[in-house]
Design an enzyme around this catalytic site. Structure first.
Site, PDB file in Angstrom:
ATOM      1  N   ARG A  88     -11.401  10.942  -1.492  1.00  7.62           N
ATOM      2  CA  ARG A  88     -11.802   9.947  -2.492  1.00  7.62           C
ATOM      3  C   ARG A  88     -13.017  10.518  -3.209  1.00  7.62           C
ATOM      4  O   ARG A  88     -13.893  11.103  -2.594  1.00  7.62           O
ATOM      5  CB  ARG A  88     -12.069   8.607  -1.819  1.00  7.62           C
ATOM      6  CG  ARG A  88     -10.758   8.038  -1.256  1.00  7.62           C
ATOM      7  CD  ARG A  88     -10.782   6.559  -1.018  1.00  7.62           C
ATOM      8  NE  ARG A  88      -9.438   6.013  -1.023  1.00  7.62           N
ATOM      9  CZ  ARG A  88      -8.649   5.883   0.056  1.00  7.62           C
ATOM     10  NH1 ARG A  88      -9.089   6.269   1.226  1.00  7.62           N
ATOM     11  NH2 ARG A  88      -7.445   5.383  -0.043  1.00  7.62           N
TER      12      ARG A  88
ATOM     13  N   GLY B 259      -5.511   3.569  -7.484  1.00  7.93           N
ATOM     14  CA  GLY B 259      -6.783   4.146  -7.923  1.00  7.93           C
ATOM     15  C   GLY B 259      -6.565   5.498  -8.566  1.00  7.93           C
ATOM     16  O   GLY B 259      -7.102   5.801  -9.644  1.00  7.93           O
TER      17      GLY B 259
ATOM     18  N   THR C  56       2.151   5.668  -2.662  1.00 10.07           N
ATOM     19  CA  THR C  56       1.208   4.918  -1.841  1.00 10.07           C
ATOM     20  C   THR C  56       1.993   4.083  -0.845  1.00 10.07           C
ATOM     21  O   THR C  56       2.992   3.455  -1.227  1.00 10.07           O
ATOM     22  CB  THR C  56       0.294   4.002  -2.681  1.00 10.07           C
ATOM     23  OG1 THR C  56      -0.361   3.077  -1.793  1.00 10.07           O
ATOM     24  CG2 THR C  56       1.037   3.200  -3.730  1.00 10.07           C
ATOM     25  N   ILE C  57       1.551   4.069   0.393  1.00 11.81           N
ATOM     26  CA  ILE C  57       2.268   3.250   1.383  1.00 11.81           C
ATOM     27  C   ILE C  57       2.182   1.773   1.008  1.00 11.81           C
ATOM     28  O   ILE C  57       3.025   0.989   1.390  1.00 11.81           O
ATOM     29  CB  ILE C  57       1.750   3.471   2.823  1.00 11.81           C
ATOM     30  CG1 ILE C  57       0.286   3.053   2.971  1.00 11.81           C
ATOM     31  CG2 ILE C  57       1.976   4.899   3.284  1.00 11.81           C
ATOM     32  CD1 ILE C  57      -0.159   2.898   4.417  1.00 11.81           C
ATOM     33  N   ASP C  58       1.140   1.390   0.247  1.00  6.11           N
ATOM     34  CA  ASP C  58       0.912  -0.030  -0.071  1.00  6.11           C
ATOM     35  C   ASP C  58       2.005  -0.623  -0.976  1.00  6.11           C
ATOM     36  O   ASP C  58       2.206  -1.827  -0.998  1.00  6.11           O
ATOM     37  CB  ASP C  58      -0.443  -0.226  -0.781  1.00  6.11           C
ATOM     38  CG  ASP C  58      -1.582   0.395  -0.007  1.00  6.11           C
ATOM     39  OD1 ASP C  58      -1.442   0.560   1.219  1.00  6.11           O
ATOM     40  OD2 ASP C  58      -2.621   0.719  -0.627  1.00  6.11           O
TER      41      ASP C  58
ATOM     42  N   GLY D 219      -1.779  -1.898   4.222  1.00  6.74           N
ATOM     43  CA  GLY D 219      -1.249  -2.299   2.911  1.00  6.74           C
ATOM     44  C   GLY D 219      -2.327  -2.708   1.923  1.00  6.74           C
ATOM     45  O   GLY D 219      -2.018  -3.241   0.859  1.00  6.74           O
ATOM     46  N   ARG D 220      -3.571  -2.510   2.325  1.00  5.31           N
ATOM     47  CA  ARG D 220      -4.700  -2.918   1.468  1.00  5.31           C
ATOM     48  C   ARG D 220      -4.545  -4.375   1.021  1.00  5.31           C
ATOM     49  O   ARG D 220      -4.295  -5.217   1.837  1.00  5.31           O
ATOM     50  CB  ARG D 220      -4.815  -1.983   0.264  1.00  5.31           C
ATOM     51  CG  ARG D 220      -5.690  -0.779   0.552  1.00  5.31           C
ATOM     52  CD  ARG D 220      -5.959  -0.078  -0.742  1.00  5.31           C
ATOM     53  NE  ARG D 220      -7.129   0.774  -0.665  1.00  5.31           N
ATOM     54  CZ  ARG D 220      -7.541   1.496  -1.674  1.00  5.31           C
ATOM     55  NH1 ARG D 220      -6.911   1.473  -2.829  1.00  5.31           N
ATOM     56  NH2 ARG D 220      -8.602   2.243  -1.562  1.00  5.31           N
TER      57      ARG D 220
ATOM     58  N   ALA E  24      10.068 -11.487  12.557  1.00 10.82           N
ATOM     59  CA  ALA E  24       8.810 -12.157  12.908  1.00 10.82           C
ATOM     60  C   ALA E  24       8.886 -13.666  12.699  1.00 10.82           C
ATOM     61  O   ALA E  24       9.549 -14.138  11.771  1.00 10.82           O
ATOM     62  CB  ALA E  24       7.670 -11.581  12.065  1.00 10.82           C
TER      63      ALA E  24
ATOM     64  N   ARG F   6      -1.566 -11.803  22.575  1.00  8.79           N
ATOM     65  CA  ARG F   6      -2.128 -10.453  22.536  1.00  8.79           C
ATOM     66  C   ARG F   6      -2.196  -9.978  21.080  1.00  8.79           C
ATOM     67  O   ARG F   6      -1.390 -10.403  20.248  1.00  8.79           O
ATOM     68  CB  ARG F   6      -1.249  -9.465  23.316  1.00  8.79           C
ATOM     69  CG  ARG F   6      -1.213  -9.721  24.815  1.00  8.79           C
ATOM     70  CD  ARG F   6      -2.548  -9.357  25.469  1.00  8.79           C
ATOM     71  NE  ARG F   6      -2.483  -9.499  26.904  1.00  8.79           N
ATOM     72  CZ  ARG F   6      -2.632 -10.628  27.584  1.00  8.79           C
ATOM     73  NH1 ARG F   6      -2.827 -11.761  26.931  1.00  8.79           N
ATOM     74  NH2 ARG F   6      -2.577 -10.643  28.898  1.00  8.79           N
TER      75      ARG F   6
HETATM   76  P1  ATP Z   1      -4.031   4.270  -1.713  1.00  6.88           P
HETATM   77  O1  ATP Z   1      -4.134   2.871  -2.268  1.00  6.88           O
HETATM   78  O2  ATP Z   1      -2.652   4.610  -1.294  1.00  6.88           O
HETATM   79  O3  ATP Z   1      -5.055   4.558  -0.669  1.00  6.88           O
HETATM   80  P2  ATP Z   1      -5.174   5.134  -4.227  1.00  6.88           P
HETATM   81  O4  ATP Z   1      -4.731   6.184  -5.163  1.00  6.88           O
HETATM   82  O5  ATP Z   1      -5.093   3.723  -4.720  1.00  6.88           O
HETATM   83  O6  ATP Z   1      -4.335   5.313  -2.914  1.00  6.88           O
HETATM   84  P3  ATP Z   1      -8.095   5.061  -4.321  1.00  6.88           P
HETATM   85  O7  ATP Z   1      -9.058   5.377  -3.238  1.00  6.88           O
HETATM   86  O8  ATP Z   1      -8.128   3.690  -4.876  1.00  6.88           O
HETATM   87  O9  ATP Z   1      -6.669   5.456  -3.732  1.00  6.88           O
HETATM   88  O10 ATP Z   1      -8.358   6.070  -5.527  1.00  6.88           O
HETATM   89  C1  ATP Z   1      -8.362   7.465  -5.335  1.00  6.88           C
HETATM   90  C2  ATP Z   1      -9.317   8.141  -6.273  1.00  6.88           C
HETATM   91  O11 ATP Z   1      -8.932   7.889  -7.638  1.00  6.88           O
HETATM   92  C3  ATP Z   1     -10.766   7.651  -6.212  1.00  6.88           C
HETATM   93  O12 ATP Z   1     -11.499   8.240  -5.164  1.00  6.88           O
HETATM   94  C4  ATP Z   1     -11.309   8.094  -7.578  1.00  6.88           C
HETATM   95  O13 ATP Z   1     -11.631   9.475  -7.554  1.00  6.88           O
HETATM   96  C5  ATP Z   1     -10.084   7.934  -8.480  1.00  6.88           C
HETATM   97  N1  ATP Z   1     -10.199   6.672  -9.234  1.00  6.88           N
HETATM   98  C6  ATP Z   1      -9.966   5.424  -8.779  1.00  6.88           C
HETATM   99  N2  ATP Z   1     -10.178   4.507  -9.759  1.00  6.88           N
HETATM  100  C7  ATP Z   1     -10.564   5.196 -10.851  1.00  6.88           C
HETATM  101  C8  ATP Z   1     -10.915   4.837 -12.180  1.00  6.88           C
HETATM  102  N3  ATP Z   1     -10.920   3.571 -12.586  1.00  6.88           N
HETATM  103  N4  ATP Z   1     -11.245   5.836 -13.049  1.00  6.88           N
HETATM  104  C9  ATP Z   1     -11.239   7.115 -12.648  1.00  6.88           C
HETATM  105  N5  ATP Z   1     -10.911   7.524 -11.417  1.00  6.88           N
HETATM  106  C10 ATP Z   1     -10.574   6.589 -10.527  1.00  6.88           C
END
Ligand code: ATP
Length: 325
Positions: free
Chosen positions: A74, A106, A127-129, A172-173, A188, A249
């Site tokens: 990240r 992201g 993404t697994i989510d 799943g965030r 379930a 549990r």
């Molecule tokens: P997962 O949800 O599966 O964990 P993801 O791609 O959503 O994956 P994030 O941690 O949300 O994972 O984002 C990964 C990277 O994307 C961040 O560390 C950052 O570098 C970049 N990023 C996220 N949001 C932005 C944004 N708005 N602008 C630019 N870069 C971004």
């Protein structure tokens, strides 16, 4: 645009099938006699200009491996315009004309920013989510469901032997997709997800009712993003678990959900989407996410998906309730 040199990276949380996508990008590109660079550790590696040539043979033997051989990270810095300007200059200096970003929400916001600023980027939904717009299912989600399902099946064996309830938390965030699908597949009694919260008192009432209907055990599947999640349930059931008629549990799967070999569905999806990303660039199309909608490969503008999340289909919650009677 006639592309000759591209780079590929994996970003955000790792997802089973990312390697199959890397392989597909590398092989589809080298088949067109393009050069490919593999960027290490996502946007952090892109900022550090850390990349290595990725030839067809370099991606041999990885299709069945979970995680990502390129590494992921990240990078808060990548959110800043100045950092992305530096990246564009570094890529230009290497003669890299386009970037394929394999990642989730992201990560695709990062792709969208880079695309808006003038660099050719294609996103691959991973993404697994499974919370991305522009695809029905993203790479890694199927494996994550199956891992959770296996845990449910295993817990059910012991639950029925001891007349217990298991509360199982999965990943799943902020999206309940994994919990919902594995909860339905695992039969379930209660599924609690951010899109459809179930207060602990109602969980208790439903379990009590299940006990009175003659059930010998029960499963509650909870998404990590649910506000009325495992913490709330632990607090509620403290000193009153006997209300349910069962012993209780708790199991939290955590990162286990991400691990292991990718399912056949994830490998096939990753292979299709990786190749589709290269086909986009060949067609001169960028600034899009490649996903699968109703079985077809679809290109959706990154600007449309950035910053948005797709909730799980709560109509299925009702199905789960009916079938749990
Ligand atoms: P997962 O949800 O599966 O964990 P993801 O791609 O959503 O994956 P994030 O941690 O949300 O994972 O984002 C990964 C990277 O994307 C961040 O560390 C950052 O570098 C970049 N990023 C996220 N949001 C932005 C944004 N708005 N602008 C630019 N870069 C971004």
């Amino acid at each position: 645009m006639s592309v000759k040199r591209i780079a590929v990276l994996t970003s955000g949380g790792d997802a089973p099938g990312m390697n199959a996508a890397i392989r597909a990008v590398a092989r589809a590109a080298t088949a067109r006699e393009w050069e490919v660079f593999g960027v290490r550790n996502g946007y952090a590696g892109l900022l550090a200009d850390a990349m290595d040539p990725l030839a067809a043979r370099d991606v041999g033997g990885i299709i069945q491996r979970g995680g990502t051989v390129l590494g992921s990270a990240r990078s808060p810095e990548f959110r800043e315009r100045a950092a992305r300007d530096r990246v564009r200059a570094q890529l230009a200096a290497r003669g890299v004309e386009a970037l394929v970003v394999i990642g989730g929400n992201g990560s695709q916001s990062g792709s969208a920013a880079l695309a808006k600023e003038g660099f050719a980027v294609v996103g691959v939904a991973s993404t697994i989510d499974n919370d991305l717009h522009g695809t029905d299912v993203s790479i890694g989600a199927d494996t994550a469901i199956n891992v959770t399902l296996e845990a449910i099946d295993r817990l059910r064996t012991t639950a029925s032997s001891h007349r217990r309830v298991f509360i199982l938390e999965t990943m799943g965030r902020d999206c309940g997709y994994i919990a919902l699908m594995s909860g339905i597949g695992g039969g379930a009694e209660v599924i609690a997800i951010p899109e459809s919260e179930v207060p602990p008192a109602e969980v208790a009432a439903r379990l009590r009712a299940a006990h009175e209907r003659g059930k010998t055990h029960a499963m509650v599947v909870v998404a990590e993003g649910a506000k009325q999640g495992v913490h709330a349930m632990v607090e509620y059931f403290e000193g009153r678990q006997q209300e349910t008629g069962f012993g209780l549990r708790i199991t939290r799967l955590g990162h286990v959900v991400r691990g292991g070999v990718p399912s056949s569905a994830d490998r096939v999806l990753a292979s299709r989407l990786g190749a589709a990303a290269v086909a986009c660039l060949e067609d001169g199309v960028s600034g899009v996410l490649v996903g699968e909608v109703r079985g077809a490969i679809v290109r959706t503008p990154l600007a449309e998906i950035a910053g948005r999340t797709r909730p799980a289909d709560t109509a299925l919650i009702e199905l789960a309730r009916v079938l749990a009677t």
